[in-house]
Scaffold this active site. Structure first.
Site, mmCIF file in Angstrom:
data_model
loop_
_atom_site.group_PDB
_atom_site.id
_atom_site.type_symbol
_atom_site.label_atom_id
_atom_site.label_comp_id
_atom_site.label_asym_id
_atom_site.label_seq_id
_atom_site.Cartn_x
_atom_site.Cartn_y
_atom_site.Cartn_z
ATOM 1 N N LYS A 37 -8.615 13.934 6.479
ATOM 2 C CA LYS A 37 -8.902 12.045 5.693
ATOM 3 C C LYS A 37 -10.271 12.082 6.868
ATOM 4 O O LYS A 37 -10.220 12.507 8.240
ATOM 5 C CB LYS A 37 -8.162 10.501 6.448
ATOM 6 C CG LYS A 37 -8.732 9.459 5.795
ATOM 7 C CD LYS A 37 -7.736 9.062 6.444
ATOM 8 C CE LYS A 37 -8.421 7.430 5.755
ATOM 9 N NZ LYS A 37 -7.401 6.136 6.202
ATOM 10 N N SER B 270 -6.818 2.931 1.944
ATOM 11 C CA SER B 270 -7.512 3.873 2.075
ATOM 12 C C SER B 270 -7.384 5.265 2.339
ATOM 13 O O SER B 270 -8.685 6.088 2.325
ATOM 14 C CB SER B 270 -8.581 3.216 3.355
ATOM 15 O OG SER B 270 -7.968 3.676 4.430
ATOM 16 N N SER C 79 -2.944 1.732 4.756
ATOM 17 C CA SER C 79 -3.744 3.466 4.270
ATOM 18 C C SER C 79 -2.401 3.956 3.592
ATOM 19 O O SER C 79 -3.515 5.493 3.251
ATOM 20 C CB SER C 79 -4.949 3.369 4.891
ATOM 21 O OG SER C 79 -5.899 2.390 4.644
HETATM 22 N N1 GLN Z 1 -6.204 -2.581 3.364
HETATM 23 C C1 GLN Z 1 -5.614 -2.450 4.198
HETATM 24 C C2 GLN Z 1 -7.052 -3.134 4.484
HETATM 25 O O1 GLN Z 1 -8.138 -3.185 4.087
HETATM 26 C C3 GLN Z 1 -5.375 -1.606 4.592
HETATM 27 C C4 GLN Z 1 -6.258 -0.056 5.218
HETATM 28 C C5 GLN Z 1 -6.129 0.437 6.176
HETATM 29 O O2 GLN Z 1 -4.479 0.519 6.905
HETATM 30 N N2 GLN Z 1 -7.062 1.472 6.899
HETATM 31 O O3 GLN Z 1 -7.571 -3.348 5.878
#
Ligand code: GLN
Length: 449
Positions: A51, A125, A149
């Site tokens: 990532k 994400s 994410s």
């Molecule tokens: N959707 C969540 C957020 O926007 C989780 C994103 C993540 O785990 N990086 O914070």
């Protein structure tokens, strides 16, 4: 448990294997946009992607943000350093919502598309990590979760996504979103691959004081717990299919228990208050001076200079800087931030009690992967509400795994299993047991031997 890493390493490969893999990945990347850039030459080890918020020495790490474009870390994250070079071959960085801020994988330029239906989102994400896993046969992706994410895109793209106990894997070399919530985890097509890689990358690291050497256990009872409030608002088709999944598990010897957790629905605002507060401080270091995109025009005044520099942030990053600064401001932090911290402690206590009686099981997401145009038109609160099931384990640092349990209208549907702190093997083994019963589908198999 299925693990193709050892058999891959032992297998005799055709002479043109690496060249063919590179071409296949290039063609799939042109179609699904999962990688920031494919690497020029792929080594002979087991393919892995990373990532874009995790540092790989000498490879641009922008966390899919324009403000960090051009930042090339001179070091490896600990999780990357711990993968033996002779057995693992780096294939590229994966696209993501900017700095991890998002649920659909669309908060970045040229976002990835879902390999099951290109009109739909991959989830986020860790969007590119999930898409890459869905199209490359032998592959693991080193991903990251703050509030879901890994689980969310794993569910939308039909792959297995594992988020370890907070602190089990070092965060050194991770571009922070929210330090008290970020976890480096793993995606692959099987739980066995995940266990193999987890054992390589986990453990204490002197460079991350929140990492620990605590032994990982496998306390695995045959009791599964459904938290009734988490079922609210789930697509009816998913609920029906989930019921069939539970019946199947019962026929495999599992018992199902229903419980409720006081105020669990408040985990969404609790998570967003804490994560935005931390994100707003973490993002303060991007000023156009030190990292990534540099501003060289010094003719303007101080305020204009910083407005210009921070204009490179996307919409969601700006929203979180403003809200995060608000909730921790001197006069208000008792109303929001401190209250959220107290609620988090309460959730950890209540959910730990529940998890001592078995694994918590649920669908991973309340819907199938939405169409890109629908996801893009949701307002922020509706978007944040999509994380209702992935947030509780993330907020509390519990290990969890998402794996496919059905396909509806050709789209994969994921289930999420959660266990108590440092009982990570129990969820990995549970997903591994399910894999023996259910065949995962993939439309693409780049790198098949
Ligand atoms: N959707 C969540 C957020 O926007 C989780 C994103 C993540 O785990 N990086 O914070």
């Amino acid at each position: 448990m299925k693990c193709d890493i050892k058999s891959f390493l032992d297998a005799e490969k055709p002479d043109d294997y690496q060249e063919r893999l590179k071409e296949e990945i290039g063609a799939l990347n042109a179609k699904f946009h999962m990688l920031t850039a494919a690497v020029n030459s792929i080594g002979s080890g087991f393919p892995f992607s990373v990532k874009d918020n995790i540092c790989v020495k000498g490879v641009e790490a922008s966390a899919s943000s324009r403000i960090l474009s051009g930042y090339v870390p001179p070091f490896n994250a600990t999780a990357i350093e711990r993968l033996p070079k002779e057995s693992f071959a780096f294939i590229g960085k994966t696209k993501m919502d900017e700095f991890g801020l998002g649920t659909f994988g669309i908060n970045c330029d040229d976002h990835p598309l879902n390999p099951f239906d290109e009109k739909r989102v991959t989830g986020g994400s860790s969007a590119g990590s999930a898409a890459a896993t869905a199209v490359i046969k032998h592959h693991v992706s080193i991903a990251e979760s703050t509030g879901g994410s890994i689980s969310c895109p794993a569910s939308f793209c039909g792959v297995v996504g594992f988020t370890p106990t907070y602190g089990a894997v070092s965060r050194y070399g991770l571009i922070d979103y929210a330090n008290s919530l970020d976890k480096i985890g793993i995606m692959s097509r099987s739980a066995g691959n995940i266990k193999y890689v987890f054992d390589l990358i986990r453990g204490e690291d002197p460079r991350d004081s929140t990492s620990v050497s605590t032994e990982i256990s496998n306390r695995h009872s045959k009791n599964l717990i459904v938290i009734d409030q988490l079922m609210d608002g789930i697509d009816q088709r998913i609920l029906k299919s989930f019921d069939r999944f539970l019946s199947k598990l019962q026929s495999l010897g599992y018992s199902i228990e229903h419980r409720s957790i006081p105020f669990i629905e408040k985990s969404i605002p609790t998570y967003y208050i804490i994560s935005m507060a931390e994100a707003s401080t973490n993002l303060a270091k991007y000023t156009g001076f030190k990292y990534g995109h540099k501003i060289t025009d010094f003719s303007k005044g101080y305020n204009d200079f910083f407005s210009d520099a921070r204009d490179s942030f996307g919409m969601e990053a700006k929203r979180r800087v403003v809200l995060g600064t608000f909730v921790r401001s001197a006069g208000l932090k008792g109303r929001y931030y401190e209250k959220a911290l107290r609620l988090r402690s309460m959730f950890i206590e209540k959910l730990s009690e529940t998890l001592s009686a078995g694994l918590i099981i649920s669908p991973t997401m309340p819907s199938l992967a939405p169409k890109i145009k629908d996801a893009g038109s949701l307002d922020p609160i509706a978007t944040y509400s999509m994380d209702s099931i992935t947030i509780p384990p993330n907020l509390c640092g519990f290990p969890h795994i998402s794996f496919p349990f059905d396909y509806i209208d050709g789209m994969p549907v994921g289930a999420q299993a959660v266990s108590g702190h440092f009982n990570d093997y129990s969820v990995i083994d549970f997903a591994g047991e399910w894999e023996e019963q259910f065949e995962y589908k993939f439309n693409y198999n780049a790198g098949a031997l």
